[in-house]
Write a protein that holds these residues in place. Sequence first.
Motif, mmCIF file in Angstrom:
data_model
loop_
_atom_site.group_PDB
_atom_site.id
_atom_site.type_symbol
_atom_site.label_atom_id
_atom_site.label_comp_id
_atom_site.label_asym_id
_atom_site.label_seq_id
_atom_site.Cartn_x
_atom_site.Cartn_y
_atom_site.Cartn_z
ATOM 1 N N GLN A 1 -1.683 -6.634 0.762
ATOM 2 C CA GLN A 1 -1.638 -5.185 0.859
ATOM 3 C C GLN A 1 -2.183 -4.776 2.222
ATOM 4 O O GLN A 1 -3.137 -5.375 2.720
ATOM 5 C CB GLN A 1 -2.480 -4.544 -0.241
ATOM 6 C CG GLN A 1 -1.929 -4.758 -1.644
ATOM 7 C CD GLN A 1 -2.688 -3.941 -2.677
ATOM 8 O OE1 GLN A 1 -3.119 -2.829 -2.406
ATOM 9 N NE2 GLN A 1 -2.843 -4.498 -3.867
ATOM 10 N N MET B 1 6.854 8.280 -5.495
ATOM 11 C CA MET B 1 6.783 7.215 -6.489
ATOM 12 C C MET B 1 7.940 7.310 -7.472
ATOM 13 O O MET B 1 8.496 6.291 -7.896
ATOM 14 C CB MET B 1 5.453 7.285 -7.247
ATOM 15 C CG MET B 1 4.232 6.940 -6.423
ATOM 16 S SD MET B 1 4.235 5.259 -5.755
ATOM 17 C CE MET B 1 4.384 4.282 -7.237
ATOM 18 N N GLY C 1 3.501 5.079 -11.000
ATOM 19 C CA GLY C 1 2.212 5.655 -10.614
ATOM 20 C C GLY C 1 1.538 6.373 -11.765
ATOM 21 O O GLY C 1 2.034 6.410 -12.894
ATOM 22 N N CYS D 1 1.939 1.006 -8.754
ATOM 23 C CA CYS D 1 0.699 1.595 -8.261
ATOM 24 C C CYS D 1 -0.273 1.820 -9.433
ATOM 25 O O CYS D 1 -0.569 0.897 -10.186
ATOM 26 C CB CYS D 1 0.998 2.887 -7.505
ATOM 27 S SG CYS D 1 -0.376 3.543 -6.538
ATOM 28 N N SER E 1 2.769 -3.426 -9.477
ATOM 29 C CA SER E 1 2.828 -3.389 -8.014
ATOM 30 C C SER E 1 1.622 -2.659 -7.460
ATOM 31 O O SER E 1 0.929 -1.917 -8.164
ATOM 32 C CB SER E 1 4.115 -2.706 -7.538
ATOM 33 O OG SER E 1 3.954 -1.301 -7.468
ATOM 34 N N ALA E 2 1.398 -2.846 -6.172
ATOM 35 C CA ALA E 2 0.341 -2.134 -5.448
ATOM 36 C C ALA E 2 0.821 -0.719 -5.133
ATOM 37 O O ALA E 2 1.805 -0.245 -5.693
ATOM 38 C CB ALA E 2 -0.013 -2.902 -4.179
ATOM 39 N N GLY E 3 0.109 -0.065 -4.205
ATOM 40 C CA GLY E 3 0.332 1.350 -3.989
ATOM 41 C C GLY E 3 1.563 1.723 -3.198
ATOM 42 O O GLY E 3 2.010 1.013 -2.315
ATOM 43 N N VAL E 4 2.132 2.857 -3.541
ATOM 44 C CA VAL E 4 3.145 3.603 -2.820
ATOM 45 C C VAL E 4 4.289 2.714 -2.323
ATOM 46 O O VAL E 4 5.178 2.381 -3.077
ATOM 47 C CB VAL E 4 2.513 4.416 -1.666
ATOM 48 C CG1 VAL E 4 3.492 5.466 -1.150
ATOM 49 C CG2 VAL E 4 1.252 5.138 -2.153
ATOM 50 N N THR F 1 -2.746 -3.523 -8.516
ATOM 51 C CA THR F 1 -2.659 -2.062 -8.444
ATOM 52 C C THR F 1 -3.076 -1.659 -7.042
ATOM 53 O O THR F 1 -3.294 -2.522 -6.180
ATOM 54 C CB THR F 1 -3.546 -1.402 -9.515
ATOM 55 O OG1 THR F 1 -3.267 0.006 -9.563
ATOM 56 C CG2 THR F 1 -5.024 -1.616 -9.243
ATOM 57 N N HIS F 2 -3.171 -0.371 -6.789
ATOM 58 C CA HIS F 2 -3.573 0.078 -5.458
ATOM 59 C C HIS F 2 -4.949 -0.489 -5.118
ATOM 60 O O HIS F 2 -5.868 -0.455 -5.934
ATOM 61 C CB HIS F 2 -3.603 1.608 -5.413
ATOM 62 C CG HIS F 2 -3.690 2.172 -4.025
ATOM 63 N ND1 HIS F 2 -4.815 2.057 -3.243
ATOM 64 C CD2 HIS F 2 -2.780 2.846 -3.282
ATOM 65 C CE1 HIS F 2 -4.606 2.641 -2.084
ATOM 66 N NE2 HIS F 2 -3.376 3.132 -2.073
#
Length: 311
Positions: free
Chosen positions: A191, A15, A68, A98, A149-152, A117-118
């Motif tokens: 996602q 991240m 993150g 994330c 943003s979403a994850g990873v 988010t994630h």
Amino acid sequence: MHIALLAYDHVSPFMLSTPLAVFEAAGAAYEVTVCALDRQVLGQGGLSFNVLASLDAATAADVVILPGWRDAREPVPQAMVEVLRQAAERGAVVVGLCLGTFGLAQAGLLDGRRATTHWAEAERFAACFPAVDVDPGALFIDEGAVVTSAGVAAGLDCCLHLVARFSGQAEANRVARQLVVAPQRSGEHAQLPERPAPASLAEHRVADLLEALWQDPRDTPSLDVLAKRAGVSLRSLTRHIRTRTGDNLSGWLRRARIARAQELLARGSPIELTAVQCGFADGQAMRLAFKREHGMSPRQWAAKQRLDYRL
């Protein structure tokens, strides 16, 4: 442009390195500083590294990014939350990658706004911050002053989007190619929590086919032809393409052609010639594709990028 990255104990090296890789690849237009509460940070996996700048270094940044956060159940330290809040107050762009979205929400920067988010923590996020309009499906959301943003891996798409926003889409395409990344996914792409990295021989073959199409998007192969080249069934090919690109072949190829066209237009290539070189039937077909993808014509896109080329 000065970019400040907020590091913390147990930060994910991936991240933290994602915005570093993207903005450093963008060159001298960006100055990136990693800053933290403590000068020595313990990362995940037993890594330890020294951070030369304190959180005070973020006070002069144009963009402040929280890459993150280590645990959605643990509040982000108040000192970091204050850095985010103060950055927003002075007009800087604040970004949460994330679980970094939790930090922005703690700072009150997302109230009344859309955010993501994630996917695995979206329900918890919505319960903790009911004033935020959380979208658990988007890869990233740009609300102007704040970006989430979403994850990873979605952090990579988000950072490329920021390069496009600040330096133009052609520059974002160049950075993506330098990092050997497929054409940037838009924030509205879903996602994909079970999206694997290529592992099998078939997946590698499909990846190679897509790379060849990206290099020369004039080719318009059918799914049947591609399946034969990859040595897989039509159903398997469709699944591999969807897994790798988040889209079907037609949608991905359209975006690849547009990305290639943006590079050529940025160099001053005329519209009709660009259309042929990128696999469009003619200039009108390219205009329609740009309108569908960006809501504007190639000429309008170039003007927005502040490109003074003869189209």
